[in-house]
Design an enzyme around this catalytic site. Structure first.
Site, mmCIF file in Angstrom:
data_model
loop_
_atom_site.group_PDB
_atom_site.id
_atom_site.type_symbol
_atom_site.label_atom_id
_atom_site.label_comp_id
_atom_site.label_asym_id
_atom_site.label_seq_id
_atom_site.Cartn_x
_atom_site.Cartn_y
_atom_site.Cartn_z
ATOM 1 N N ASN A 9 0.878 -1.171 0.000
ATOM 2 C CA ASN A 9 0.000 0.000 0.000
ATOM 3 C C ASN A 9 0.917 1.224 0.000
ATOM 4 O O ASN A 9 1.518 1.538 1.023
ATOM 5 C CB ASN A 9 -0.898 -0.026 1.245
ATOM 6 C CG ASN A 9 -1.679 1.264 1.408
ATOM 7 O OD1 ASN A 9 -1.729 2.100 0.497
ATOM 8 N ND2 ASN A 9 -2.294 1.443 2.566
ATOM 9 N N LYS A 11 0.178 4.259 -0.203
ATOM 10 C CA LYS A 11 -0.424 5.457 0.408
ATOM 11 C C LYS A 11 -0.179 6.661 -0.508
ATOM 12 O O LYS A 11 -0.127 6.493 -1.726
ATOM 13 C CB LYS A 11 0.122 5.669 1.820
ATOM 14 C CG LYS A 11 0.000 4.374 2.650
ATOM 15 C CD LYS A 11 0.218 4.564 4.108
ATOM 16 C CE LYS A 11 0.051 3.224 4.813
ATOM 17 N NZ LYS A 11 0.139 3.314 6.254
ATOM 18 N N HIS A 95 -9.370 1.664 5.199
ATOM 19 C CA HIS A 95 -8.066 1.814 5.832
ATOM 20 C C HIS A 95 -8.191 2.749 7.036
ATOM 21 O O HIS A 95 -8.979 3.694 7.010
ATOM 22 C CB HIS A 95 -7.054 2.377 4.828
ATOM 23 C CG HIS A 95 -5.653 2.260 5.338
ATOM 24 N ND1 HIS A 95 -5.116 3.173 6.208
ATOM 25 C CD2 HIS A 95 -4.713 1.310 5.143
ATOM 26 C CE1 HIS A 95 -3.886 2.780 6.515
ATOM 27 N NE2 HIS A 95 -3.617 1.664 5.881
ATOM 28 N N GLU A 97 -6.462 5.099 8.019
ATOM 29 C CA GLU A 97 -6.236 6.526 7.713
ATOM 30 C C GLU A 97 -7.496 7.155 7.127
ATOM 31 O O GLU A 97 -7.731 8.348 7.276
ATOM 32 C CB GLU A 97 -5.022 6.656 6.779
ATOM 33 C CG GLU A 97 -3.726 6.405 7.551
ATOM 34 C CD GLU A 97 -2.652 5.663 6.791
ATOM 35 O OE1 GLU A 97 -2.671 5.658 5.551
ATOM 36 O OE2 GLU A 97 -1.773 5.074 7.456
ATOM 37 N N GLU A 167 -5.262 -4.466 10.833
ATOM 38 C CA GLU A 167 -4.213 -3.460 10.982
ATOM 39 C C GLU A 167 -4.442 -2.677 12.273
ATOM 40 O O GLU A 167 -5.202 -1.703 12.284
ATOM 41 C CB GLU A 167 -4.240 -2.488 9.800
ATOM 42 C CG GLU A 167 -4.000 -3.146 8.457
ATOM 43 C CD GLU A 167 -3.396 -2.188 7.432
ATOM 44 O OE1 GLU A 167 -2.368 -2.540 6.859
ATOM 45 O OE2 GLU A 167 -3.944 -1.084 7.237
ATOM 46 N N GLY A 173 2.853 2.522 10.730
ATOM 47 C CA GLY A 173 3.824 3.597 10.532
ATOM 48 C C GLY A 173 4.553 4.008 11.805
ATOM 49 O O GLY A 173 5.219 5.037 11.845
ATOM 50 N N SER A 213 3.726 -1.873 10.302
ATOM 51 C CA SER A 213 5.178 -1.951 10.480
ATOM 52 C C SER A 213 5.773 -3.315 10.117
ATOM 53 O O SER A 213 6.691 -3.798 10.781
ATOM 54 C CB SER A 213 5.566 -1.547 11.911
ATOM 55 O OG SER A 213 5.178 -0.207 12.159
HETATM 56 P P1 13P Z 1 3.193 0.542 7.598
HETATM 57 O O1 13P Z 1 3.677 -0.768 7.034
HETATM 58 O O2 13P Z 1 3.910 1.734 7.046
HETATM 59 O O3 13P Z 1 3.133 0.514 9.100
HETATM 60 O O4 13P Z 1 1.674 0.719 7.100
HETATM 61 C C1 13P Z 1 0.782 -0.318 7.248
HETATM 62 C C2 13P Z 1 -0.446 -0.003 6.497
HETATM 63 O O5 13P Z 1 -1.183 0.897 6.854
HETATM 64 C C3 13P Z 1 -0.742 -0.778 5.283
HETATM 65 O O6 13P Z 1 -2.012 -0.498 4.806
#
Ligand code: 13P
Length: 256
Positions: A9, A11, A95, A97, A167, A173, A213
């Site tokens: 992903n 982002k 997601h 976010e 997640e 992150g 992560s």
């Molecule tokens: P990270 O791997 O950067 O922690 O992000 C995970 C994520 O949100 C994947 O959709």
């Protein structure tokens, strides 16, 4: 056995030229991978360019969002049919976010899920608890609410096209990964809920990815857990080398 499924992903990252370069690198690194499904979920504006590069390879093209309506006066939004037009096969929905920064509700997410399936897109539905919810001991309550509300209009026969990504928001992150045990416990609980909502065959067949992560250094231990069927990788998916190491470590953990 559920086939491993590892998706990146990106982002809101990369320029167009970086997107092209990263995709070329991924295609090269992934050429010999057989026993794992692979995908990249890229920003809308790069779907076309990335789609041209992954066409005919094992890497499947995914988007990161869509609107729930078919078409109409929704300035700035992108429909399922538009995504299909670009050769998109997968779409991330719900997601954290989008839930927590963009204010998406379970009702919106449920409608997006229905729209994606009706349009022939395969959704990756994300769910997971906030740090304060985990600390308050309400993780299971949160997962239950998200799953039951998001899947309200999803039938058993739709589930073959659905992937779930657990997640935990506190692991995204932050560099703070869930322990393999924490992830497996949440996946097991999600599967238990699916058995109640649908049946045990569907619960056993649905792929559940872990996201938060994931890195080359922790992929092996996480993938040792049978409950973990794949990863949704954020930061580390921006490096073809790291992403391919994650795939390698995951397959090594399963002796594949
Ligand atoms: P990270 O791997 O950067 O922690 O992000 C995970 C994520 O949100 C994947 O959709």
């Amino acid at each position: 056995m559920r086939k491993p499924f590892i998706a990146g992903n990106w982002k809101m990252n990369t320029t167009l030229s970086e997107a092209r370069e990263l995709t070329q690198d991924l295609v090269e690194h992934m050429a010999s991978v057989e026993l794992c499904d692979l995908a990249v979920c890229v920003p809308f504006v790069y779907l076309f360019a990335v789609g041209e590069i992954v066409k005919g390879t094992k890497i499947v093209l995914g988007a990161q969002n869509l609107h729930w309506e078919e078409k109409g006066a929704f300035t700035g939004e992108v429909s399922a049919a538009m995504l299909k037009d670009f050769g998109t096969d997968l779409v991330i929905i719900g997601h954290s976010e989008r839930r927590h920064i963009m204010g998406e509700s379970d009702e919106m997410i449920g409608k997006k899920l229905r729209r994606a399936l009706d349009a022939g897109l395969r959704p990756i539905l994300c769910l997971g608890e906030l740090l304060e919810e985990r600390e308050a001991g309400t993780t299971e309550e949160v997962l239950r609410r998200q799953l039951e509300e998001d899947f309200k209009n999803i039938k058993g026969e739709d589930m073959a096209s659905v992937t779930i990504a657990y997640e935990p928001v506190w692991a995204i992150g932050t560099g703070r990964t869930a322990t393999p045990g924490q992830a497996a416990e949440a996946h097991e609980f999600i599967r238990h809920l699916l058995a109640g909502m649908y049946n045990s065959a569907i619960a056993q067949d649905t792929r559940i990815q872990y996201g938060g992560s994931v890195k080359p250094e922790n992929a092996y231990d996480l993938f040792k857990e049978e409950e973990i069927d794949g990863f949704l990788v954020g930061g580390a998916s921006l490096s073809a080398e790291d992403f391919s190491k994650i795939v390698e470590e995951a397959l090594r953990a399963r002796d594949l």
